[in-house]
Design a protein around this motif. Structure first.
Motif, PDB file in Angstrom:
ATOM      1  N   PRO A  69      30.114 -26.982  29.837  1.00  0.00           N
ATOM      2  CA  PRO A  69      30.518 -25.731  29.185  1.00  0.00           C
ATOM      3  C   PRO A  69      30.928 -24.697  30.230  1.00  0.00           C
ATOM      4  N   THR A  70      32.079 -24.075  30.012  1.00  0.00           N
ATOM      5  CA  THR A  70      32.610 -23.142  31.018  1.00  0.00           C
ATOM      6  C   THR A  70      32.946 -21.785  30.414  1.00  0.00           C
ATOM      7  N   GLU A  71      32.613 -21.607  29.143  1.00  0.00           N
ATOM      8  CA  GLU A  71      33.029 -20.367  28.507  1.00  0.00           C
ATOM      9  C   GLU A  71      31.861 -19.574  27.959  1.00  0.00           C
ATOM     10  N   ALA A  72      32.028 -18.282  27.965  1.00  0.00           N
ATOM     11  CA  ALA A  72      31.093 -17.339  27.350  1.00  0.00           C
ATOM     12  C   ALA A  72      31.821 -16.015  27.333  1.00  0.00           C
ATOM     13  N   PRO A  73      31.374 -15.089  26.500  1.00  0.00           N
ATOM     14  CA  PRO A  73      32.078 -13.797  26.459  1.00  0.00           C
ATOM     15  C   PRO A  73      32.127 -13.111  27.829  1.00  0.00           C
ATOM     16  N   HIS A  74      31.122 -13.365  28.673  1.00  0.00           N
ATOM     17  CA  HIS A  74      31.109 -12.673  29.963  1.00  0.00           C
ATOM     18  C   HIS A  74      31.853 -13.435  31.066  1.00  0.00           C
ATOM     19  N   GLY A  85      26.326 -43.763  37.663  1.00  0.00           N
ATOM     20  CA  GLY A  85      25.363 -43.527  36.582  1.00  0.00           C
ATOM     21  C   GLY A  85      24.498 -42.308  36.854  1.00  0.00           C
ATOM     22  N   GLN A  86      24.148 -42.109  38.112  1.00  0.00           N
ATOM     23  CA  GLN A  86      23.391 -40.904  38.465  1.00  0.00           C
ATOM     24  C   GLN A  86      24.231 -39.660  38.191  1.00  0.00           C
ATOM     25  N   PHE A  87      25.512 -39.760  38.559  1.00  0.00           N
ATOM     26  CA  PHE A  87      26.414 -38.615  38.383  1.00  0.00           C
ATOM     27  C   PHE A  87      26.551 -38.274  36.896  1.00  0.00           C
ATOM     28  N   VAL A  88      26.811 -39.297  36.101  1.00  0.00           N
ATOM     29  CA  VAL A  88      27.003 -39.082  34.661  1.00  0.00           C
ATOM     30  C   VAL A  88      25.719 -38.521  34.032  1.00  0.00           C
ATOM     31  N   GLY A  89      24.598 -39.083  34.413  1.00  0.00           N
ATOM     32  CA  GLY A  89      23.325 -38.609  33.861  1.00  0.00           C
ATOM     33  C   GLY A  89      23.077 -37.148  34.214  1.00  0.00           C
ATOM     34  N   ALA A  90      23.313 -36.814  35.484  1.00  0.00           N
ATOM     35  CA  ALA A  90      23.069 -35.430  35.914  1.00  0.00           C
ATOM     36  C   ALA A  90      23.980 -34.466  35.162  1.00  0.00           C
ATOM     37  N   ILE A  91      25.241 -34.860  34.999  1.00  0.00           N
ATOM     38  CA  ILE A  91      26.175 -33.988  34.254  1.00  0.00           C
ATOM     39  C   ILE A  91      25.678 -33.809  32.815  1.00  0.00           C
ATOM     40  N   ASN A  92      25.239 -34.890  32.211  1.00  0.00           N
ATOM     41  CA  ASN A  92      24.760 -34.793  30.824  1.00  0.00           C
ATOM     42  C   ASN A  92      23.580 -33.829  30.721  1.00  0.00           C
ATOM     43  N   GLY A  93      22.677 -33.909  31.682  1.00  0.00           N
ATOM     44  CA  GLY A  93      21.525 -33.013  31.670  1.00  0.00           C
ATOM     45  C   GLY A  93      21.934 -31.562  31.909  1.00  0.00           C
ATOM     46  N   MET A  94      22.863 -31.391  32.841  1.00  0.00           N
ATOM     47  CA  MET A  94      23.329 -30.033  33.133  1.00  0.00           C
ATOM     48  C   MET A  94      24.024 -29.428  31.926  1.00  0.00           C
ATOM     49  N   ARG A  95      24.830 -30.248  31.265  1.00  0.00           N
ATOM     50  CA  ARG A  95      25.553 -29.754  30.094  1.00  0.00           C
ATOM     51  C   ARG A  95      24.564 -29.257  29.033  1.00  0.00           C
ATOM     52  N   ILE A 132      24.192 -25.309  27.819  1.00  0.00           N
ATOM     53  CA  ILE A 132      24.400 -24.919  26.416  1.00  0.00           C
ATOM     54  C   ILE A 132      23.140 -24.241  25.878  1.00  0.00           C
ATOM     55  N   ALA A 133      21.984 -24.866  26.110  1.00  0.00           N
ATOM     56  CA  ALA A 133      20.744 -24.330  25.540  1.00  0.00           C
ATOM     57  C   ALA A 133      20.415 -22.951  26.107  1.00  0.00           C
ATOM     58  N   LEU A 134      20.774 -22.731  27.372  1.00  0.00           N
ATOM     59  CA  LEU A 134      20.397 -21.476  28.018  1.00  0.00           C
ATOM     60  C   LEU A 134      21.545 -20.462  28.024  1.00  0.00           C
ATOM     61  N   ASP A 135      22.656 -20.804  27.399  1.00  0.00           N
ATOM     62  CA  ASP A 135      23.838 -19.936  27.356  1.00  0.00           C
ATOM     63  C   ASP A 135      24.203 -19.499  28.774  1.00  0.00           C
ATOM     64  N   TYR A 136      24.521 -20.463  29.584  1.00  0.00           N
ATOM     65  CA  TYR A 136      24.522 -20.291  31.037  1.00  0.00           C
ATOM     66  C   TYR A 136      25.634 -21.190  31.592  1.00  0.00           C
ATOM     67  N   PRO A 137      26.908 -20.779  31.390  1.00  0.00           N
ATOM     68  CA  PRO A 137      28.026 -21.686  31.689  1.00  0.00           C
ATOM     69  C   PRO A 137      28.285 -21.895  33.180  1.00  0.00           C
ATOM     70  N   VAL A 138      29.043 -22.943  33.452  1.00  0.00           N
ATOM     71  CA  VAL A 138      29.489 -23.261  34.816  1.00  0.00           C
ATOM     72  C   VAL A 138      30.832 -22.561  35.037  1.00  0.00           C
TER      73      VAL A 138
END
Lengths: 736, 213
Positions: free
Chosen positions: A63-68, A509-519, A523-529
């Motif tokens: 996720p890369t978007e937010a109002p701010h 697989g490590q890369f994909v897993g880490a991205i999934n966790g970060m995503r 999202i949960a913390l409203d804290y985009p990249v």
């Protein structure tokens, strides 16, 4: 092509890090064989470093978007709105491979590169951070690398006059052959005066400014996109050499130029130098660009087009100016004043081609859109990481005493004081450092206001290795928690994905897993990249580093005087743990350091709980209900309590382990979503916590004894802990 | 530094450029910290030969007060306006931390805001703060009362433990013979704002403003 040169053999193609398929694509794009200069340009653009060819597919899912969010990934740095018409501009970037080969210059130019990424967008840098990973302290190179990297970061940042305020340093044998040096810069700019890199206006002049181009760093982007082998040290000439004073001049000159109305676009020359800056600027603007390489200010004689296009000499920028003579004269006067080179080296065209000349001679002609569009993108095969068994805390032997184990742990390489490191960084210059290094997050005031930015970098690679998805989420959550523990509101992150060879399915697989966790966490913390960097192929002789997705977090607080800090403030205050303690010992530092077992599933990350507990704690800080606040992370509760006592003078704590858990699991377990706070009014906090559905437990009180007491008859003096805590790193560095 | 001067005096200081040949008539000239010319040669050595320094030396000779902080101190020793030199820190590393600082004398226009012997906590941030001079020079400046500040430990003693950089006799700052020129390594301008630290540096700026007004 008028220039005929070396025939391109399969060996030359391979030396440029290009696969057969990639070379076939180049032949198709050009409709002919490339010359050496063109091959070099393709090689740089198609390197992992510039093309993100293995990671793109997955990075797109974050996720890369937010109002701010004013600008997300894809520019030189990310930009967020921090209110009052101001924006924070920030990014993290790795300089891992160069720093292993030549630690001082590698680390120094890493800092220089990330600073340019931020000020090229119109921001004045106000803080630097860094995340460092070194090999085992026993490894013969570690001391040399630690000393060189820290001195290099200090040498560049201090001379630039920008405070280095926070960071992390860890040791693990998995980094013996591949250290990590990730540098982050945060800058401030008016929200309506951000500068971008997309070129516009055919016929507009292309200006080169800054330092001269030398033969240093040629092929850095390609070098950093391959594994190391025993010959890697012979790659030293691919490492750039930094000149922070020239960069300071470049910073001031650029900011002065940006205050005028002459710039259309600006881009720094980082990895792959003139190649990537020219291609990216023209490519984003849908234009062509023609450059006369003979006009590039050169430091050395007889530089070839190949060298000029691929040099990674530092402290250079490419600018598209407005076409009128007055704009050029105004810009030239500024760079003359700062005694920097200023050269018109080309023009934007409508051809869509990158056309390179050396005087009158045509030395390269590449269609930009096909090169960018046909840039390789791989869906690499990946294998999920097998789950690790949960460690049953009751089977982990108890130590002779909790304070004895605490004393051992606090003197280990990963938990001891980093004072030796951060005292070498000027962390006070600019006079706005409200929370100095050593806290949960650093805090830097926004000049002429009460507002502050809370800044941190974090990752727990052992968690990521054991369970990439949990570890990826945990890295994001820990930055969020560290920012929250200062009372600031976390706004956005930048990420630095450091992994091994993506052509191995388990690494991918490590890369994909880490991205999934970060995503999930973002999202949960409203804290985009909003920005980031990927560093792959961190392997030596086939052995990969721990997967290390470093997260840099930025938050904002309205009034720095309301900030939360770690140190105990007074005796006889209640000590309250916010969050639930289950005594999770799997992947804990305790299990690794005391029992020699680096194993188990890492503590689960419950993102809803993270958010609820963190929002509650931030509220307590805002209302002044707590006197100190510290997040609980590596080493668990006992380490958190010790750090709170170490930050104070003459204070201690008297706490009692909760029943129902093995005391050492209570003391050293690494359950997530927890904070320790101190308060005069514990009842009020417990009531508010109950109302908010947040677990809160009074575990004891602060004392004026200077002792840390962990249960009946088990205490240790804080001054003893302090000497163990402070001595390890200086002693290690002084030994030979 | 400019902010600290403005806060104390209510007036924004006039900035001069390194290539300026003439410094206008002013109450005080301050050479601030930084890395002049990158300090790639000896710290302050290049700046000591910059055009503006010629004018500074002329002004100083005529009695205009001059204060050099950190790199400014290094520059002033390189010009010969102050005795001694600043060498690489004894620990060979950059040091950024608060140090104990003892005010040796309040009898100067720079230090009148402090008491004799007052102990301050002020940050240092430097790579080359190791003050050195021959014993004869050290004896002489001590006898003349030219030592402005010394580094002290947490008990206020001028001990080795309180000396962050190996400076001779724990000297952190010195005056010229007439006490019209002062140079010192610590950064009082980073200790003026309670919102981000202590305010032990304020005495210097407030004292200066009183002495010069």
């Amino acid at each position: 092509m008028s220039i005929s040169n070396t025939a391109i053999t399969p060996e030359i193609v391979a030396e440029h890090g290009l696969s057969e398929d990639e070379y076939a694509s180049i032949l198709k794009i050009l409709g002919r064989e490339p010359n050496m200069t063109e091959l070099g340009v393709f090689s740089a653009m198609y390197s992992e470093h510039c093309s993100y060819k293995s990671s793109k597919k997955w990075l797109k899912t974050l996720p890369t978007e937010a109002p701010h969010v004013i600008q997300g990934p894809g520019e030189n740095a990310g930009v967020i709105d921090i209110g009052d018409g101001e924006a924070a501009v920030f990014k993290i970037e790795s300089h891992n491979h160069p720093s292993f080969i030549e630690p001082y210059q590698g680390a120094a130019t890493g800092v220089g590169g990330i600073l340019r990424d931020v000020f090229t967008m119109g921001a004045r840098p106000i803080a630097n951070l860094n995340a460092l990973r070194f090999g085992s302290p026993d490894h013969p190179k570690t001391r040399h690398l630690v000393g060189g990297v820290v001195a290099g970061i200090a040498g560049y940042g201090n001379c630039m006059g920008i405070p280095t305020v926070a960071g992390e340093v860890n040791f693990h044998p998995a980094y013996n052959g591949n250290i990590l040096v990730n540098a982050m810069t945060v800058g401030l700019a008016p929200a309506d005066r951000i500068f971008y890199s997309a070129a516009a206006g055919a016929g507009n002049p292309v200006i080169y400014v800054g330092a001269k181009t030398g033969r240093d760093g040629i092929h850095g982007a390609t070098m950093s996109s391959t594994e190391f082998n025993e010959d890697s040290e012979e790659k030293r000439p691919t490492v750039q050499v930094g000149d922070p004073f020239t960069e300071k001049l470049l910073l001031e000159a650029c900011l002065e130029l940006m205050a005028t109305d002459t710039i259309i676009a600006i881009q720094d020359m980082g990895a792959a130098g003139l190649t990537s800056s020219a291609v990216e600027m023209a490519g984003k603007g849908g234009l062509g660009i023609e450059m006369d390489l003979a006009k590039v200010p050169a430091r050395e004689e007889n530089m070839t087009p190949y060298e000029l296009m691929l040099s990674e000499s530092q402290e250079r920028m490419l600018i598209i100016l407005k076409p009128d003579a007055a704009s050029e004269a105004e810009a030239r006067a500024i760079f003359d004043k700062w005694e920097l080179d200023f050269a018109v080296i080309g023009t934007l065209t409508t051809t869509g081609h990158l056309v390179l000349k050396m005087g009158d001679e045509l030395v390269g002609d590449i269609p930009i859109a096909p090169m960018v569009d046909e840039s390789p993108e791989y869906d690499r095969p990946w294998e999920p990481t097998a789950a690790s068994a949960v460690v049953d805390a009751s089977t982990v032997p108890a130590p002779a005493s909790l304070t004895g184990a605490l004393k051992d742990l606090i003197g280990t390489p990963d938990l001891c004081s980093r004072r030796w490191v951060w005292e070498q960084y000027d962390h006070l210059i600019m006079g706005d450092t409200a929370i100095r290094p050593g806290g949960d997050a650093a805090m830097v005031r926004v000049r002429d206001s009460k507002k502050g930015l809370a800044l941190t970098v974090d990752c727990t690679p052992r968690y990521v290795k054991a369970a990439p998805e949990t570890g990826g989420a945990q890295a994001v959550a820990e930055t969020w928690r560290n920012i929250t523990a200062t009372g600031a509101k976390p706004l956005a992150i930048t990420n630095n994905m450091n992994f091994g060879n993506p052509q191995k399915p388990q690494i991918m697989g490590q890369f994909v897993g880490a991205i999934n966790g970060m995503r999930a966490a973002c999202i949960a913390l409203d804290y985009p990249v909003v920005s980031g960097n990927v560093s792959l192929y961190n392997e030596t002789e086939g052995a990969a580093i721990l997967p290390t997705p470093v997260i840099g977090g930025v938050g904002v607080i309205a009034d720095i005087e309301k900030r939360g800090t770690v140190a105990f403030k007074a005796a006889d205050e209640a000590i309250v743990v916010i969050g639930e303690t289950t005594g999770w010992l799997g992947q804990s530092i305790y299990l690794r350091e005391i029992e020699g077992r680096e194993e188990g599933a890492p503590p689960p990350v419950d993102l809803a709980l993270e958010k609820k507990n963190g929002d509650f704690v931030r509220g307590l800080i805002e209302t002044g209900s707590v006197t100190a606040c510290h997040d609980v992370s590596d080493g668990g509760l006992a380490i958190a309590l010790a750090e709170m006592a170490l930050g104070a003078k003459g204070l201690g704590a008297d706490v009692t382990p909760e029943g129902g858990l093995p005391p050492h699991a209570w003391a050293f377990g690494e359950d997530q979503a927890r904070y320790v706070v101190t308060a005069k009014d514990a009842e009020g906090i417990l009531k508010a916590a109950a109302a908010a559905g947040v677990p809160a437990t009074v575990i004891g009180k602060t004392t004026g004894t200077g002792e840390l007491k962990l249960g009946t008859g088990d205490s240790i003096s804080v001054s003893m802990l302090r000497s163990v805590f402070e001595d390890w790193l200086p002693d290690f560095m002084a030994a030979s | 530094m400019a902010i600290a001067l403005e806060q104390a005096s209510g007036k924004a200081p006039l900035m001069v450029w390194h290539k300026d040949s003439e410094i206008p008539d002013v109450d005080l000239i301050v050479v601030p910290g930084g890395f002049s010319y990158g300090d790639y040669l000896r710290a302050g050595a290049m700046a000591a030969h910059s055009p503006v320094l010629r004018s500074l030396k002329e002004k100083a000779a005529k009695g205009t007060p001059v204060m050099g902080v950190c790199n400014g101190f290094q520059v002033l020793t390189e010009t010969g306006l102050l005795p001694g030199v600043l060498m690489r820190n004894a620990g060979l590393k950059f040091i950024c931390r608060n140090v104990g600082l003892k005010v040796e004398t309040s009898q100067s226009l720079f230090t009148g805001g402090y008491e004799d012997g007052q102990i301050l906590s002020i940050p240092v941030a430097h790579n080359d703060g190791n003050y050195f001079a021959g014993n004869e020079t050290l004896d002489r400046i001590e006898q003349n009362g030219q030592v402005a500040f010394r580094y002290v430990d947490e008990n206020g003693e001028t001990s080795a433990a309180g000396n962050p950089n190996g400076s001779a006799r724990n000297i952190a700052g010195v005056f010229n013979k007439d006490k019209t020129v002062l140079g010192f390594m610590p950064h009082p301008e980073n200790a003026i704002d309670p919102a981000v630290g202590n305010t032990d540096g304020r005495g210097l700026f407030d004292g200066l403003v009183r002495a010069l007004s």
